[in-house]
Design an enzyme around this catalytic site. Structure first.
Site, short mmCIF file in Angstrom:
data_model
loop_
_atom_site.label_atom_id
_atom_site.label_comp_id
_atom_site.label_asym_id
_atom_site.label_seq_id
_atom_site.Cartn_x
_atom_site.Cartn_y
_atom_site.Cartn_z
N GLU A 158 0.81 -1.23 0.00
CA GLU A 158 0.00 0.00 0.00
C GLU A 158 0.84 1.28 0.00
OE1 GLU A 158 -2.85 -0.65 3.18
OE2 GLU A 158 -3.54 -2.51 2.27
N ASN A 199 2.20 -4.73 -3.33
CA ASN A 199 0.83 -5.18 -3.14
C ASN A 199 -0.04 -3.99 -2.74
OD1 ASN A 199 -1.01 -7.53 -2.73
ND2 ASN A 199 -0.97 -6.95 -0.56
N HIS A 235 -10.08 -6.09 -2.88
CA HIS A 235 -11.16 -5.91 -1.90
C HIS A 235 -12.27 -5.14 -2.62
CE1 HIS A 235 -8.96 -7.47 1.49
NE2 HIS A 235 -7.93 -6.68 1.21
N GLU A 264 -5.97 -10.70 -2.00
CA GLU A 264 -6.82 -10.55 -0.80
C GLU A 264 -8.29 -10.45 -1.18
OE1 GLU A 264 -5.42 -7.35 1.74
OE2 GLU A 264 -3.32 -7.82 1.34
N ASP A 266 -12.04 -10.24 -1.63
CA ASP A 266 -13.37 -10.38 -1.04
C ASP A 266 -14.29 -9.38 -1.75
OD1 ASP A 266 -12.50 -8.03 0.33
OD2 ASP A 266 -12.24 -9.09 2.22
O1 9MR Z 1 -7.16 -9.01 7.94
C1 9MR Z 1 -6.43 -8.04 8.65
C2 9MR Z 1 -7.20 -7.64 9.90
O2 9MR Z 1 -7.31 -8.74 10.78
C3 9MR Z 1 -6.51 -6.48 10.56
O3 9MR Z 1 -7.28 -6.05 11.67
C4 9MR Z 1 -6.32 -5.38 9.56
C5 9MR Z 1 -5.63 -4.17 10.16
O4 9MR Z 1 -5.49 -3.16 9.19
O5 9MR Z 1 -5.56 -5.86 8.47
C6 9MR Z 1 -6.22 -6.83 7.78
O6 9MR Z 1 -5.52 -7.19 6.61
C7 9MR Z 1 -5.25 -6.14 5.69
C8 9MR Z 1 -4.02 -6.54 4.93
O7 9MR Z 1 -2.97 -6.81 5.82
C9 9MR Z 1 -3.60 -5.50 3.93
N1 9MR Z 1 -4.69 -5.14 3.05
C10 9MR Z 1 -5.93 -4.82 3.70
C11 9MR Z 1 -6.35 -5.92 4.65
C12 9MR Z 1 -7.69 -5.61 5.28
O8 9MR Z 1 -7.59 -4.50 6.11
#
Ligand code: 9MR
Length: 344
Positions: A158, A199, A235, A264, A266
């Protein structure tokens, strides 16, 4: 007497065959998403997180349906270096060990990200020289630890804003944009074989943010920086429309000599879910899968966990959810069947 005994053995054998017959029938069970994806030379994976691993039915499906796992949190900086120079790989190791037991490959996620950083890192000012050393040590210690155990790393996560400008993270502000090339080089030194990715989310369609990645990737490749792939998180949300340029976008990255992956996935919606929304969601899952299959260098697809039971969405987007192909009771939704169709 002996004859009777033989007859008894015969009867027992027949009973045994009858009893074990269902096991033979199990071979007629539908192929898993992983098996179907493998026929295309792709993987089909899921993220998971350590607290979920006590849920036996969940773990069972995770172990059987997928051939790739990404730890949702366990390899992030807050978890792996909670105090400066003190490393803790227990959460990531737990996921890696489970994956190995199930013959699944692992994507490492993530080395450099502005979020989920430990307080010791965010709570003070750093001189560029100091932060460079901290970053290098973090990357190399973690990559070395997982050498041979993960096949790919999300090295920087990011890095860009929606308009394609660099995100003003602690790393960017202190070190300038060169931190990305440095991070890739340091990771490559620590494990010359692992695939290194950038990513991000909202880069599925062609637009300012994905253009920024395209430009950067082209430049890094021209400079000989070890970059091997671009991870498109995907996402998605029904209310924002389907990213129709996804396939073209994947293709332009592959033309740069890069792998791509949907890392990732969804597809969320406003709750409550209804038949119509679930049908649209299924179509989107099918189209996303087909887009990856259509582009040779799109190497695989990862769901950001596979069941609504453990989705991150409801906690982050009020009133939204139902984003994954299995519902909260681990029952497959229309999206699951749509993915299967696309993979067939
Ligand atoms: O799935 C992850 C969640 O459990 C955490 O609370 C969150 C914190 O920002 O991060 C989530 O995973 C993220 C991933 O590492 C990077 N892309 C976005 C994902 C969803 O927030």
């Amino acid at each position: 007497m002996r004859k009777n005994r033989l007859r008894l053995v015969g009867v027992l054998a027949a009973v045994l065959v009858a009893v074990t017959a269902p096991a033979v029938q199990a071979k007629d069970e539908p192929p898993t998403l992983a098996e179907l994806a493998q026929r295309h030379g792709r993987y089909f994976g899921s993220a998971t997180d350590n607290p979920e691993l006590t849920d036996a039915p969940y773990v069972s499906l995770l172990g059987s349906e997928f051939d790739q796992i990404t730890p949702g949190n366990g390899m992030k900086w807050y978890a792996t270096e909670p105090q400066q120079g003190v490393f803790d790989f227990s959460a990531g190791d737990e996921v890696v060990n489970l994956a190995r037991a199930n013959h699944q490959k692992v994507r490492g996620h993530t080395l450099v990200w502005h979020s989920q950083l430990p307080d010791w890192l965010t709570g003070r000012e750093w001189k560029p020289r100091e932060l460079r050393a901290v970053l290098k040590k973090h990357i190399q210690t973690e990559v070395r630890h997982y050498r041979g155990k993960v096949f790919a790393w999300d090295v920087v996560n990011e890095a860009f804003n929606e308009d394609g400008t660099y995100r003003e993270t602690i790393f960017y502000k202190t070190l300038g944009p060169g931190y990305i090339a440095d991070a890739l080089r340091w990771a490559h030194q620590a494990d010359p074989r692992v695939k290194l990715y950038l990513n991000d989310y909202n880069i599925e369609a062609i637009g300012p943010k994905s253009d920024a990645y395209y430009k950067l990737a082209k430049k890094l490749k021209a400079q000989g920086v070890p970059l091997h792939g671009i991870g498109l998180q995907a996402h998605l949300a029904l209310q924002y429309g389907y990213p129709t340029t996804l396939e073209d976008n994947l293709r332009r990255f592959s033309r740069l000599g890069l792998d791509t992956a949907l890392t990732e996935v969804d597809i969320r919606m406003y709750l409550p879910a209804d038949e119509e929304k679930l049908a649209t969601q299924a179509e989107w899952y099918r189209d996303v899968t087909k887009a990856c299959l259509a582009v040779r260098r799109c190497v695989g697809i990862t769901l950001w966990d596979y069941t609504d039971k453990y989705s991150w969405i409801p906690a982050f987007f009020e009133g939204e959810g139902a984003a994954l192909p299995w519902d909260e009771e681990l029952r497959p939704k229309p999206a699951y069947y749509a993915i299967r169709d696309a993979l067939k």
